[in-house]
Design an enzyme around this catalytic site. Structure first.
Site, PDB file in Angstrom:
ATOM      1  N   HIS A  55       0.815  -1.215   0.000  1.00  0.00           N
ATOM      2  CA  HIS A  55       0.000   0.000   0.000  1.00  0.00           C
ATOM      3  C   HIS A  55       0.852   1.270   0.000  1.00  0.00           C
ATOM      4  CE1 HIS A  55       0.282  -0.275   4.515  1.00  0.00           C
ATOM      5  NE2 HIS A  55       0.310   1.042   4.399  1.00  0.00           N
ATOM      6  N   ASP A 102       0.117  -7.707   1.484  1.00  0.00           N
ATOM      7  CA  ASP A 102       0.454  -6.283   1.559  1.00  0.00           C
ATOM      8  C   ASP A 102       1.969  -6.072   1.548  1.00  0.00           C
ATOM      9  OD1 ASP A 102       0.003  -3.535   1.661  1.00  0.00           O
ATOM     10  OD2 ASP A 102      -0.174  -3.491   3.840  1.00  0.00           O
ATOM     11  N   SER A 153       4.617   2.178   8.000  1.00  0.00           N
ATOM     12  CA  SER A 153       4.258   1.104   7.065  1.00  0.00           C
ATOM     13  C   SER A 153       5.452   0.719   6.213  1.00  0.00           C
ATOM     14  CB  SER A 153       3.125   1.575   6.138  1.00  0.00           C
ATOM     15  OG  SER A 153       1.927   1.687   6.844  1.00  0.00           O
TER      16      SER A 153
END
Length: 190
Positions: A64, A106, A186
């Site tokens: 992402h 992811d 992230s």
């Protein structure tokens, strides 16, 4: 007699000492990168990534973080502390090439061919070896606070955990933690 033998064997056995947060940061902060997702020449989203050795140096991040990018820019940790704006505007960056994605987990793998060879790659741990209650550390860029170290503990391990993010669905083994992790972390190592 048996008790004495056991004590003698245990005395000669070497115990593997867990690294402190200081040691982990010193060993691996230079392996963590700042990643910018560039769309139409503008920064869309930023996050973290880390160098691994997979047939040469590669960078792992979250899918992402790089989703929909026209270009992926990567910065290494500068020798002096700088803020996010200074890093982006005044420090040299590398352009990364997307090699592989696993949207379900992811994850994304990128390659920067000019990465310095002196960067120590992060070595993966094994999900089955993680223990609930174990202390862990995250290095990343939460809310643009570059190369930050946070700590917490493993709250639980979730095998084949399903979750949604924006308009995507994911399934992977995950580590539930109460370690402070925010946007910008992230893609960084835990």
């Amino acid at each position: 007699e048996k008790s004495g033998e056991i004590r003698k064997k245990n005395k000669n056995r070497k115990r593997k000492r867990k690294k402190s947060g200081v040691e982990i940061y010193e060993d691996y902060s230079n392996s963590v990168v700042y990643i910018a997702n560039i769309v139409k020449g503008k920064l869309k989203i930023s996050g973290s990534g880390f160098v691994i050795n997979h047939n040469g140096p590669k960078i792992i991040t979250n899918w992402h973080v790089i989703e929909g990018a026209d270009k992926i820019h990567v910065w290494l940790k500068p020798p002096n502390d700088v803020d996010e704006n200074y890093l982006i505007e005044n420090q040299d960056y590398f352009t990364a090439k997307l090699i592989k994605t696993n949207k379900q987990k992811d994850l994304a793998m990128t390659e920067v061919t000019e990465l310095p060879l002196k960067i120590k790659p992060v070595i993966y741990g094994n999900f089955k070896d993680i223990k609930i209650g174990e202390t862990l550390f995250a290095i990343g860029h939460p809310e643009g606070l570059l190369w930050s170290l946070t700590s917490g503990m493993v709250s639980q391990k979730r095998s084949k955990y399903k979750w949604r993010y924006r308009s995507s669905s994911h399934l992977a083994n995950v580590i539930q933690t109460q370690t402070p992790i925010n946007p910008g972390n992230s893609g960084g190592p835990l």
